[in-house]
Design an enzyme around this catalytic site. Structure first.
Site, mmCIF file in Angstrom:
data_model
loop_
_atom_site.group_PDB
_atom_site.id
_atom_site.type_symbol
_atom_site.label_atom_id
_atom_site.label_comp_id
_atom_site.label_asym_id
_atom_site.label_seq_id
_atom_site.Cartn_x
_atom_site.Cartn_y
_atom_site.Cartn_z
ATOM 1 N N ILE A 1 10.983 -5.881 22.515
ATOM 2 C CA ILE A 1 10.194 -5.993 21.167
ATOM 3 C C ILE A 1 11.038 -4.986 20.149
ATOM 4 O O ILE A 1 11.441 -3.941 20.456
ATOM 5 C CB ILE A 1 8.866 -5.140 21.534
ATOM 6 C CG1 ILE A 1 7.968 -6.090 22.477
ATOM 7 C CG2 ILE A 1 8.081 -5.001 20.282
ATOM 8 C CD1 ILE A 1 6.979 -5.666 23.021
ATOM 9 N N GLY B 1 10.423 -6.114 26.757
ATOM 10 C CA GLY B 1 9.556 -7.316 26.432
ATOM 11 C C GLY B 1 10.390 -8.677 26.857
ATOM 12 O O GLY B 1 9.708 -9.516 27.227
ATOM 13 N N ASP C 1 9.374 -9.317 30.439
ATOM 14 C CA ASP C 1 7.937 -10.084 30.412
ATOM 15 C C ASP C 1 8.197 -11.416 29.972
ATOM 16 O O ASP C 1 7.329 -12.151 30.376
ATOM 17 C CB ASP C 1 7.041 -9.349 28.924
ATOM 18 C CG ASP C 1 6.507 -7.803 29.050
ATOM 19 O OD1 ASP C 1 5.605 -7.899 30.065
ATOM 20 O OD2 ASP C 1 7.485 -7.155 28.654
ATOM 21 N N GLU D 1 9.773 -0.012 29.386
ATOM 22 C CA GLU D 1 8.531 0.427 28.555
ATOM 23 C C GLU D 1 8.268 1.939 29.183
ATOM 24 O O GLU D 1 7.860 2.713 28.235
ATOM 25 C CB GLU D 1 7.558 -0.347 28.767
ATOM 26 C CG GLU D 1 7.427 -1.684 27.891
ATOM 27 C CD GLU D 1 8.256 -2.857 28.908
ATOM 28 O OE1 GLU D 1 7.937 -3.800 28.317
ATOM 29 O OE2 GLU D 1 8.833 -2.540 29.766
ATOM 30 N N ASP E 1 2.810 -4.077 29.076
ATOM 31 C CA ASP E 1 1.642 -4.743 28.660
ATOM 32 C C ASP E 1 1.540 -6.109 28.298
ATOM 33 O O ASP E 1 0.460 -6.714 27.914
ATOM 34 C CB ASP E 1 0.634 -3.877 27.790
ATOM 35 C CG ASP E 1 1.396 -3.908 26.499
ATOM 36 O OD1 ASP E 1 2.589 -4.478 26.210
ATOM 37 O OD2 ASP E 1 1.023 -2.920 25.612
#
Length: 270
Positions: free
Chosen positions: A66, A121, A124, A144, A152
């Site tokens: 991210i 991210g 993810d 993270e 998340d």
């Protein structure tokens, strides 16, 4: 096909090559990334000519995760009321989750080709793919924890089914970096190649092999495997019986059987 800010997209021989295209920013996931990936995978869903997706990153790295500038912009929206801030954050998180749910729920196989950094991210994202492949220089980290938060956007929910609970806990709690060899050993990636060029050629080769199969059979197979993540064996057997009651009437079955009998390569409609 639309032009994208964060991606380049090409369709060749029934394979959609979706490439994160911000190499100057280590393919960090900016605001455009999160909206465009939903648009792209909706196009994949709607386009029968697409049978397989290969997801890669332009340049030396897959993705650094991210974009921190995007996170900062969310913080700038905060007011003084804790309840309203929490509601804002929850809405933002659910929006980000929807982006990777679009990848996970795509009815066509998604193959990730990973070189260089695959951080935060980006983990993810690859967790939402069907299969993952890496170059020898790939570096992975569930990052993270090092910025004071729990991942998340899907890592903690999807990875236990891929690498197992204990290994996920170690990687998530420590945030340590690990390479392609360990990723292969723990089952995060299926196969490795020595360099990025060989990786992309190899993954496109696997994609071509899948694209040559019946798209009805491939979609059904993916649906059944995905269904089993949240259901019992008996539920899965009941579901596939109902599914195939319709799908076994497809012309693809006759085409495949005839090709097998005559030792010819089958040609399936989109």
């Amino acid at each position: 096909m639309s032009q994208y800010q964060a991606f380049s997209v090409e369709l060749t021989d029934n394979i959609a090559h979706v490439q994160i295209n911000r190499p100057e920013k280590i393919n960090a996931m900016n605001a455009a990334f999160w909206t465009e990936i939903i648009e792209i995978f909706q196009w994949v869903e709607d386009t029968d000519a697409v049978r397989v997706v290969v997801l890669s990153g332009a340049g030396k790295h897959f993705s650094s995760g991210i974009d921190l500038m995007m996170l900062a912009s969310v913080a700038n929206e905060f007011g003084k009321d804790v309840g309203r801030n929490a509601r804002l954050l929850r809405r933002k998180i659910l929006q980000l989750q929807a982006s990777f749910n679009a990848v996970d729920q795509c009815r066509k196989p998604v193959l990730a080709a990973i070189q260089g950094y695959c951080l935060g991210g980006a983990i993810d994202l690859i967790s939402a793919c069907d299969m993952r492949y890496a170059a020898d220089d790939a570096q992975f980290s569930i990052k993270e924890i090092d910025i004071g938060m729990a991942a998340d956007v899907g890592t903690l929910q999807r990875l236990p089914r891929i690498i197992g609970d204990g290994m996920l806990r170690e990687l998530a709690y420590t945030g340590r970096t690990f390479g392609a060899e360990e990723a292969l050993r723990i089952g995060l990636v299926n196969r490795t190649w020595s360099d990025a060029a060989g990786l992309l050629d190899g993954v496109l080769g696997i994609a071509r092999e899948i694209a040559a199969k019946s798209p009805i059979a491939v979609a059904g197979t993916k649906q059944m495997i995905s269904y089993m993540r949240d259901h019992s064996i008996n539920d899965g057997l009941e579901y596939v019986a109902t599914w195939n009651a319709a799908m076994l009437q497809s012309a693809d079955l006759r085409v495949a059987m005839a090709a097998h009998m005559s030792k010819q390569k089958p040609e399936f409609a989109d």
